[in-house]
Structures are given as C-alpha cells and as structure tokens.
Scaffold this motif. Structure first.
Motif, PDB file in Angstrom:
ATOM      1  N   ARG A  17       1.106  -1.693  -0.054  1.00 49.31           N
ATOM      2  CA  ARG A  17      -0.151   0.202  -0.089  1.00 49.31           C
ATOM      3  C   ARG A  17       1.056   1.241   0.155  1.00 49.31           C
ATOM      4  O   ARG A  17       0.648   2.670  -0.932  1.00 49.31           O
ATOM      5  CB  ARG A  17      -1.356  -0.142   1.321  1.00 49.31           C
ATOM      6  CG  ARG A  17      -2.079   1.525   1.374  1.00 49.31           C
ATOM      7  CD  ARG A  17      -2.395   0.960   2.600  1.00 49.31           C
ATOM      8  NE  ARG A  17      -3.461  -0.058   2.035  1.00 49.31           N
ATOM      9  CZ  ARG A  17      -4.784   0.060   2.993  1.00 49.31           C
ATOM     10  NH1 ARG A  17      -4.720   0.133   3.844  1.00 49.31           N
ATOM     11  NH2 ARG A  17      -5.650  -1.173   1.828  1.00 49.31           N
ATOM     12  N   PHE A  18       1.676   1.114   0.361  1.00 52.45           N
ATOM     13  CA  PHE A  18       3.017   2.073   0.853  1.00 52.45           C
ATOM     14  C   PHE A  18       3.866   2.482  -0.901  1.00 52.45           C
ATOM     15  O   PHE A  18       3.758   3.798  -0.943  1.00 52.45           O
ATOM     16  CB  PHE A  18       3.832   1.968   1.832  1.00 52.45           C
ATOM     17  CG  PHE A  18       4.677   3.144   2.168  1.00 52.45           C
ATOM     18  CD1 PHE A  18       4.563   4.267   2.240  1.00 52.45           C
ATOM     19  CD2 PHE A  18       6.295   3.004   1.750  1.00 52.45           C
ATOM     20  CE1 PHE A  18       5.369   5.649   2.290  1.00 52.45           C
ATOM     21  CE2 PHE A  18       7.712   4.184   1.652  1.00 52.45           C
ATOM     22  CZ  PHE A  18       7.170   4.928   1.927  1.00 52.45           C
ATOM     23  N   ALA A  19       4.386   1.655  -1.474  1.00 51.64           N
ATOM     24  CA  ALA A  19       4.512   1.596  -2.490  1.00 51.64           C
ATOM     25  C   ALA A  19       3.321   2.410  -3.901  1.00 51.64           C
ATOM     26  O   ALA A  19       4.421   3.875  -4.126  1.00 51.64           O
ATOM     27  CB  ALA A  19       5.177   0.667  -2.661  1.00 51.64           C
ATOM     28  N   ASN A  20       2.574   1.385  -3.552  1.00 56.95           N
ATOM     29  CA  ASN A  20       1.548   2.277  -4.237  1.00 56.95           C
ATOM     30  C   ASN A  20       1.395   3.696  -4.142  1.00 56.95           C
ATOM     31  O   ASN A  20       1.072   4.364  -5.720  1.00 56.95           O
ATOM     32  CB  ASN A  20      -0.299   1.489  -4.474  1.00 56.95           C
ATOM     33  CG  ASN A  20      -0.085  -0.142  -4.991  1.00 56.95           C
ATOM     34  OD1 ASN A  20       1.293  -0.066  -6.121  1.00 56.95           O
ATOM     35  ND2 ASN A  20      -0.131  -1.121  -4.633  1.00 56.95           N
ATOM     36  N   ASP A  21       0.937   4.086  -3.225  1.00 58.57           N
ATOM     37  CA  ASP A  21       0.610   5.602  -2.379  1.00 58.57           C
ATOM     38  C   ASP A  21       1.833   6.413  -2.852  1.00 58.57           C
ATOM     39  O   ASP A  21       1.247   7.463  -3.771  1.00 58.57           O
ATOM     40  CB  ASP A  21       0.182   5.791  -1.382  1.00 58.57           C
ATOM     41  CG  ASP A  21      -1.101   4.993  -0.637  1.00 58.57           C
ATOM     42  OD1 ASP A  21      -1.999   4.670  -1.346  1.00 58.57           O
ATOM     43  OD2 ASP A  21      -1.235   4.792   0.515  1.00 58.57           O
TER      44      ASP A  21
END
Length: 163
Positions: A37-41
């Motif tokens: 999720r962090f990488a996508n955000d």
C-alpha cells in the motif's frame, strides 16, 4: 509378522517450495505489513515527488555519499565483531583517559620541562604503548599513498557505475 506402516508421502514440491510459491509468500507478507500500500501510494501520489527524489539522488554529492556509505559498510563487514568490540571500547577508554589527563594538566598548569621529557624517554611502558601506534601510523600513511581508480570495486572486485 511386522505391522504395516501407514505413510502418505507429502505432495510434490511441498518440502522445497518453488519460485512461484516463494513469490506469493513474499507478496502476501508485503501486503500484510502495509509495504505494498505504501509503495502504491508513493508511486501514485505525485510525479513531482519522484522527480525531486531522482534529482536529489543523481547529484554528485548524493552519489558520493552513497558510495562513501557503501565503502564504510564494506570496511565494517570485514572486521570480525570481537575485534571491532575491543577496538571501539579501547577507543572509548583512551578518550576518557585523555580527557582526564587534559583536565589534570589544566588544574596543575605546569609544563613537564626538560627533566620530565627525559623521564618520558626512559619510560618502558610508554615505548611499549607507542610502538603499535607508530606501526599503525605507518600502515595508515602507506594506505593513503595508494591511489584507487574505482573505490567501490577496490575491495569487492565488482564493477561500479560510480565515478
């Protein structure tokens, strides 16, 4: 007569998971801990952020910092933990002794004079302590004289893209 042993062999590949199974486990772990999720955000947030990071990392100073950190980590990885432990605590003790000596000198505020220097020349413990320091300084100086064309590749043997 011997009793029959009931044994069912495990399914094929369960003892040694294949690459796909390991990839799925890694992906699931990254998801469970919020890294995906962090990488996508981060990727979707703003291209300006990516541009800023890219520009910051491509500067000469940043490249030097990365290479210097890499060199430091390579040097630290070649020191056995016991030796590093002894060296770190010996340095700590030496600095504490030097600080106490400086404070003591400031309190007495008296130079040793010629007779004090003469006594130091005859001090066997002093010469036994100075000999390794002098040998270490010789090695240090010899190492400084050696030019290295590609620092990252010097100790590892790997090629480097850094200049």
């Amino acid at each position: 007569m011997a009793e029959r042993i009931d044994y069912t062999p495990p399914p094929k590949g369960s003892l040694n998971p294949g690459a796909n199974e390991e990839w799925e486990r890694l992906l699931e772990g990254l998801h469970e801990h919020g890294f995906l999720r962090f990488a996508n955000d981060l990727v979707r947030s703003n291209t300006q952020l990516t541009q800023i990071l890219t520009n910051a990392l491509s500067r000469e100073g940043s490249m030097n910092a990365i290479q210097n950190l890499s060199t430091l980590l390579i040097a630290l990885s070649s020191i056995p933990p016991g030796q590093f432990h002894k060296t770190a605590y010996a340095a700590r003790d030496a600095f504490a002794t030097m600080e106490a000596s400086v404070r003591n000198e400031h309190e007495h505020d008296k130079a040793p004079g010629v007779s004090g220097v003469f006594h130091l020349l005859k001090d066997e413990d002093l010469w036994h302590a100075l000999t390794p320091v002098i040998e270490g300084l010789k090695t240090f100086t010899n190492s400084l004289d050696r030019d290295v064309e590609r620092p990252a590749a010097d100790r590892t043997g790997k090629s480097s893209n850094f200049q």
